[in-house]
Motif scaffolding. Structure first.
Motif, PDB file in Angstrom:
ATOM      1  N   ARG B  69      -7.851   3.073   0.013  1.00 20.79           N
ATOM      2  CA  ARG B  69      -9.337   3.189   0.006  1.00 20.79           C
ATOM      3  C   ARG B  69      -9.885   3.782  -1.441  1.00 20.79           C
ATOM      4  NH1 ARG B  69     -10.341   6.609   5.093  1.00 20.79           N
ATOM      5  NH2 ARG B  69     -12.354   6.805   4.151  1.00 20.79           N
ATOM      6  N   GLU B  70      -9.160   4.720  -1.834  1.00 22.17           N
ATOM      7  CA  GLU B  70      -9.788   5.693  -2.795  1.00 22.17           C
ATOM      8  C   GLU B  70      -8.695   5.409  -4.254  1.00 22.17           C
ATOM      9  OE1 GLU B  70     -11.305   8.779   0.200  1.00 22.17           O
ATOM     10  OE2 GLU B  70      -9.670   9.376  -0.938  1.00 22.17           O
ATOM     11  N   ILE B  71      -9.289   6.162  -5.241  1.00 19.89           N
ATOM     12  CA  ILE B  71      -8.566   5.921  -6.563  1.00 19.89           C
ATOM     13  C   ILE B  71      -7.380   6.895  -6.359  1.00 19.89           C
ATOM     14  CG2 ILE B  71      -8.743   6.571  -8.978  1.00 19.89           C
ATOM     15  CD1 ILE B  71     -10.432   3.988  -8.286  1.00 19.89           C
ATOM     16  N   CYS B  72      -6.304   6.342  -6.903  1.00 18.10           N
ATOM     17  CA  CYS B  72      -4.838   7.022  -7.050  1.00 18.10           C
ATOM     18  C   CYS B  72      -4.445   6.626  -8.462  1.00 18.10           C
ATOM     19  CB  CYS B  72      -3.949   6.235  -6.171  1.00 18.10           C
ATOM     20  SG  CYS B  72      -4.397   6.278  -4.252  1.00 18.10           S
ATOM     21  N   TRP B  73      -3.217   7.410  -8.761  1.00 14.86           N
ATOM     22  CA  TRP B  73      -2.629   7.132 -10.363  1.00 14.86           C
ATOM     23  C   TRP B  73      -2.211   5.671 -10.090  1.00 14.86           C
ATOM     24  CZ3 TRP B  73      -4.407  10.284 -13.506  1.00 14.86           C
ATOM     25  CH2 TRP B  73      -4.493  11.516 -13.053  1.00 14.86           C
ATOM     26  N   PHE B  74      -1.461   5.672  -8.869  1.00 14.34           N
ATOM     27  CA  PHE B  74      -0.909   3.971  -8.653  1.00 14.34           C
ATOM     28  C   PHE B  74      -1.042   3.658  -7.049  1.00 14.34           C
ATOM     29  CE2 PHE B  74       1.990   5.514 -11.791  1.00 14.34           C
ATOM     30  CZ  PHE B  74       2.208   4.504 -12.871  1.00 14.34           C
ATOM     31  N   ASP B  75      -1.404   2.566  -7.037  1.00 14.80           N
ATOM     32  CA  ASP B  75      -1.380   1.834  -5.440  1.00 14.80           C
ATOM     33  C   ASP B  75      -1.446   0.470  -5.674  1.00 14.80           C
ATOM     34  OD1 ASP B  75      -1.801   1.750  -2.869  1.00 14.80           O
ATOM     35  OD2 ASP B  75      -4.122   2.118  -3.004  1.00 14.80           O
ATOM     36  N   GLU B  76      -0.154   0.000  -5.655  1.00 13.73           N
ATOM     37  CA  GLU B  76       0.024  -1.431  -5.998  1.00 13.73           C
ATOM     38  C   GLU B  76       1.261  -2.081  -5.301  1.00 13.73           C
ATOM     39  OE1 GLU B  76       0.074  -0.407 -10.047  1.00 13.73           O
ATOM     40  OE2 GLU B  76       2.027  -0.875 -10.530  1.00 13.73           O
ATOM     41  N   GLY B  77       1.523  -3.262  -5.674  1.00  9.22           N
ATOM     42  CA  GLY B  77       2.507  -4.037  -4.873  1.00  9.22           C
ATOM     43  C   GLY B  77       3.511  -4.475  -5.977  1.00  9.22           C
ATOM     44  N   LYS B  78       4.472  -5.229  -5.582  1.00  8.55           N
ATOM     45  CA  LYS B  78       5.474  -5.689  -6.548  1.00  8.55           C
ATOM     46  C   LYS B  78       4.995  -6.676  -7.689  1.00  8.55           C
ATOM     47  CE  LYS B  78      10.101  -7.780  -6.751  1.00  8.55           C
ATOM     48  NZ  LYS B  78      11.241  -7.910  -6.063  1.00  8.55           N
ATOM     49  N   GLU B  79       3.652  -7.383  -7.267  1.00 13.41           N
ATOM     50  CA  GLU B  79       3.259  -8.239  -8.376  1.00 13.41           C
ATOM     51  C   GLU B  79       2.841  -7.453  -9.666  1.00 13.41           C
ATOM     52  OE1 GLU B  79       0.071 -10.735  -7.041  1.00 13.41           O
ATOM     53  OE2 GLU B  79      -0.095 -11.402  -9.208  1.00 13.41           O
ATOM     54  N   THR B  80       2.043  -6.338  -9.310  1.00  4.37           N
ATOM     55  CA  THR B  80       1.597  -5.296 -10.391  1.00  4.37           C
ATOM     56  C   THR B  80       2.707  -4.741 -11.173  1.00  4.37           C
ATOM     57  OG1 THR B  80      -0.364  -5.174  -9.468  1.00  4.37           O
ATOM     58  CG2 THR B  80      -0.085  -3.698 -11.088  1.00  4.37           C
ATOM     59  N   MET B  81       3.676  -4.331 -10.347  1.00  2.58           N
ATOM     60  CA  MET B  81       4.948  -3.635 -11.000  1.00  2.58           C
ATOM     61  C   MET B  81       5.472  -4.722 -11.993  1.00  2.58           C
ATOM     62  SD  MET B  81       6.392  -0.854  -9.811  1.00  2.58           S
ATOM     63  CE  MET B  81       5.449   0.594  -9.254  1.00  2.58           C
ATOM     64  N   SER B  82       5.769  -5.888 -11.541  1.00  2.05           N
ATOM     65  CA  SER B  82       6.340  -6.955 -12.394  1.00  2.05           C
ATOM     66  C   SER B  82       5.503  -7.150 -13.603  1.00  2.05           C
ATOM     67  CB  SER B  82       6.426  -8.461 -11.700  1.00  2.05           C
ATOM     68  OG  SER B  82       6.710  -8.281 -10.446  1.00  2.05           O
ATOM     69  N   LEU B  83       4.183  -7.048 -13.536  1.00  5.30           N
ATOM     70  CA  LEU B  83       3.422  -7.081 -14.948  1.00  5.30           C
ATOM     71  C   LEU B  83       3.626  -5.963 -15.820  1.00  5.30           C
ATOM     72  CD1 LEU B  83      -0.110  -8.232 -13.207  1.00  5.30           C
ATOM     73  CD2 LEU B  83       1.432  -9.478 -14.536  1.00  5.30           C
ATOM     74  N   ARG B  84       3.664  -4.873 -15.045  1.00  3.47           N
ATOM     75  CA  ARG B  84       4.154  -3.526 -16.000  1.00  3.47           C
ATOM     76  C   ARG B  84       5.485  -3.773 -16.691  1.00  3.47           C
ATOM     77  NH1 ARG B  84       0.825   0.467 -15.020  1.00  3.47           N
ATOM     78  NH2 ARG B  84      -0.498   0.441 -13.036  1.00  3.47           N
ATOM     79  N   VAL B  85       6.558  -4.343 -16.118  1.00  2.00           N
ATOM     80  CA  VAL B  85       7.787  -4.656 -16.712  1.00  2.00           C
ATOM     81  C   VAL B  85       7.680  -5.790 -17.790  1.00  2.00           C
ATOM     82  CG1 VAL B  85      10.014  -5.760 -16.503  1.00  2.00           C
ATOM     83  CG2 VAL B  85       9.263  -4.194 -14.673  1.00  2.00           C
TER      84      VAL B  85
END
Lengths: 496, 177
Positions: B69-85
């Motif tokens: 619901r709110e702003i976090c440092w991270f709040d994501e799933g595997k798809e975004t994690m893969s983008l980071r990799v």
């Protein structure tokens, strides 16, 4: 031009000589020198209009949000009449920070040190923030303590611009509207909903706050109009693709065949120091989304806004990235976020980021934007991470004795500004390679830091000499686009 | 002495979970990110809320921002994690170029709940990063993981971190915490 001049009669070095706008050379000293930093804190921040917070962060009476204005901690509060107040967060007795909470709700702040208490409730005191309770007042002071004189220091001027709350310590400072000038069109796009509803945005709960080892001006300059850094700095995120179109799509989601930098999105530079990476004549199309439900929301919003603005005779552009002089930066499109660079030392800055969303956005849109913001911006943002690396190590490598003898180069588009219809502003000659915004920012910065008087500052900003001193090569932005298209092919990722 | 079979089973389970988490730390510190991604379930959810300074009585209501619901440092799933990799693997990600020296320390590992094939695990983490010369970060806090048994190993299904900082003292979070 690289040495700090002898102190003037006021005891301050002249920084104007370190900012050579004519030749596009700026001394590294202004990013490193301790005395110049002190002069910024003394002469710039307490006289400038600074962004404090968003009104939706303090919706109810008694709500407060802790913020900073330059070197000073402040409290943004809402009193029982619904009015916003900005109070210096320091007890008048021994200076203790009366509130160390980031947010909350209270009707008074009681100092832990000796328990002087200050009410923000106008029913208890005449002025919110006034001294309300003093332990053992009679024994300590008899009848001598004039409580009305010892309330929390109030910002001299507070202005709520469509939910964006600004304050100024200087009662002599020009009004917010005068300070901002025609740059307000960018603030409108930031504060209004995507469908044009005035002030139709709210801040997500949660402000990113982080420390960087960089001079604060690197941050302001980056969003002011540095579209030049995108291709190199953000090459990795652009290669990966994190934008609305999904994996492999541009991070801002512009429809490149319908506009974007390839169509000559000229920057706008204000004599007052503000700057934007775009202009009002150029509208960013809404992005292409993978999901139809998202597309529908933005298509409808863009359509409604277009109708409303055209009926008012307004242009559709102006989403930034942009910087309101001196340290509030923002982007009013994708993403839509506000940044403040709080100065801590010449080489240390605390960066804060707020994220905005349409009040009326459906859950799906809110959630998509929230995820997009977090993967884009802030310290974990895949775009912003790389900016910090550059700002920090640019600062570090400029500290050396030899390095400081050599100025930075700000010569892009020198003398090639084009005229603008907006008050006291010009456009860059080129969408990407133009540093006119930065030159104007540092010129204005020097005028403040050298402590020119308000009449002097006002007079200097009255006429934009950049557009009047010579024959304009190109007379308006639209013309500029034609010239640009004929001689150059511009293609590179946008700023931020 | 009779063997407490239930206790033994639980100890072996904890050992298996610990081994998995230590191996994960190794993969991250050895920058074997693509292999590390395989340790995450397809429905992986990762959240690191912001922490705030709030009054004693308001910690439950206000101390952390809310994932979802709110702003976090991270709040994501595997798809975004893969983008980071993917971003780390471009070699153009200046925030990690030159690459940082990183150590993930995982400790205080406990099984909070055993609901096979899933287990809820709590632990403390200390992530140390040093890069270039004197740029050094310590990220410390509590972590709750939900793991799912897959063959003789595990997948991380859910991970919630509580980072013990309100103002992030690192200039960025370009590493996996």
């Amino acid at each position: 031009m690289t040495t700090v001049e002898e102190p003037t009669r006021t005891g301050a070095p002249q920084v104007r000589n370190l900012v050579d706008v004519k030749n596009g050379e700026i001394s590294r000293e202004i990013f490193i020198d301790e005395q110049i930093f002190k002069n910024e804190l003394e002469n710039l921040f307490p006289r400038a209009w600074l962004f404090v917070g968003h009104a939706t962060q303090v919706p109810e009476p008694g709500d407060f949000f802790s913020s900073w204005m330059g070197a000073d901690p402040v409290l943004l509060t809402r009193d029982d009449k619904g009015e916003l107040n900005v109070l210096l967060n320091s007890c008048r007795h021994r200076g203790m920070r009366v509130c160390r909470y980031d947010e909350g709700n209270t009707l008074q702040f009681t100092c832990p040190y000796h328990a002087w208490s200050y009410s923000i409730d106008g029913s208890l005191v005449d002025t919110p923030g006034a001294l309300h309770g003093v332990p053992q007042q009679k024994a300590a002071y008899g009848t001598n303590l004039e409580r009305e004189k010892w309330g929390l220091v109030r910002a001299a001027q507070v202005h709520n611009y469509k939910g964006l709350v600004f304050a100024n310590w200087d009662p002599e400072a020009p009004s917010f509207d005068e300070y901002v000038g025609d740059f307000h069109w960018w603030l409108d796009n930031l504060a209004d909903a995507f469908d044009g509803t005035e002030g139709g945005t709210e801040a997500f709960r949660g402000v990113h706050k982080w420390r960087i080892r960089s001079n604060w001006k690197f941050v302001s300059e980056n969003f002011l109009g540095d579209t030049y850094h995108g291709a190199s700095t953000h090459a990795s995120v652009e290669a990966v693709g994190i934008g609305p179109g999904g994996k492999g799509k541009r991070r801002h989601g512009e429809r490149q065949n319908e506009g974007g930098f390839s169509k000559g999105r000229m920057k706008t530079s204000f004599r007052r120091g503000h700057g934007a990476s775009d202009n009002l004549a150029y509208e960013i199309p809404y992005p292409e989304f993978e999901e139809a439900e998202l597309d529908e929301y933005f298509v409808a919003a863009w359509e409604k806004r277009k109708e409303k603005l055209q009926a008012e005779g307004r242009l559709l552009g102006g989403r930034g990235p942009a910087t309101l002089f001196p340290n509030m930066s923002f982007a009013a499109g994708f993403p839509r976020t506000i940044l403040v660079a709080h100065p801590i030392s010449p080489t240390e800055t605390e960066v804060w980021r707020w994220y905005l969303v349409d009040k009326s956005a459906p859950e799906k849109v809110r959630d998509w934007l929230r995820h997009y913001y977090m993967r884009y911006a802030g310290p974990a943002g895949m775009t912003e991470q790389d900016d910090m690396e550059n700002w920090d190590y640019a600062t570090e490598a400029s500290r050396g004795v030899v390095a400081r003898r050599y100025p930075y180069n700000y010569q892009q588009g020198l003398g090639q500004e084009t005229a603008s219809d907006l008050d006291g502003s010009v456009h860059s000659h080129h969408a990407i390679a133009g540093e006119v915004n930065a030159r104007a920012f540092y010129r204005r910065w020097a005028e403040f830091v050298d402590n020119l008087s308000w009449p002097e500052l006002t007079e200097l900003a009255r006429v934009d000499d950049r557009a009047t001193e010579r024959d304009a090569v190109v007379t308006d932005v639209a013309e500029g686009v034609k010239v640009l298209d004929a001689v150059d092919v511009v293609d590179g990722p946008p700023a931020q | 002495m009779p063997i407490d079979e239930a206790l033994l089973e639980r100890m072996l389970l904890r050992e298996s979970v610990s081994e998995f988490l230590y191996r994960e730390a190794d993969l991250l510190d050895e920058r074997r990110y693509t292999e590390w991604l395989d340790m995450l379930a397809e429905d992986y959810q990762y959240s690191v809320p912001l922490r705030m300074n709030v009054a004693f009585g308001e910690t439950d209501a206000r101390e952390e921002t809310r994932a979802g619901r709110e702003i976090c440092w991270f709040d994501e799933g595997k798809e975004t994690m893969s983008l980071r990799v993917d971003q780390l693997n471009t070699g153009l990600h200046w925030a990690e170029e030159p690459v940082s020296r990183i150590s993930h320390l995982v400790t205080n590992i406990r099984l909070d709940a055993v609901e096979l094939p899933e287990v809820a695990v709590s632990c403390r983490f200390l992530v140390y990063r040093n890069r270039v010369a004197d740029e050094t970060d310590f990220l410390v806090g509590r972590r709750k993981d939900r793991l799912r048994q897959v063959g003789d190993s595990w997948h991380v299904v859910r991970r919630e971190l509580l980072l013990d900082q309100s103002v992030l003292l690192a200039k960025n979070l370009s590493i996996f915490v």
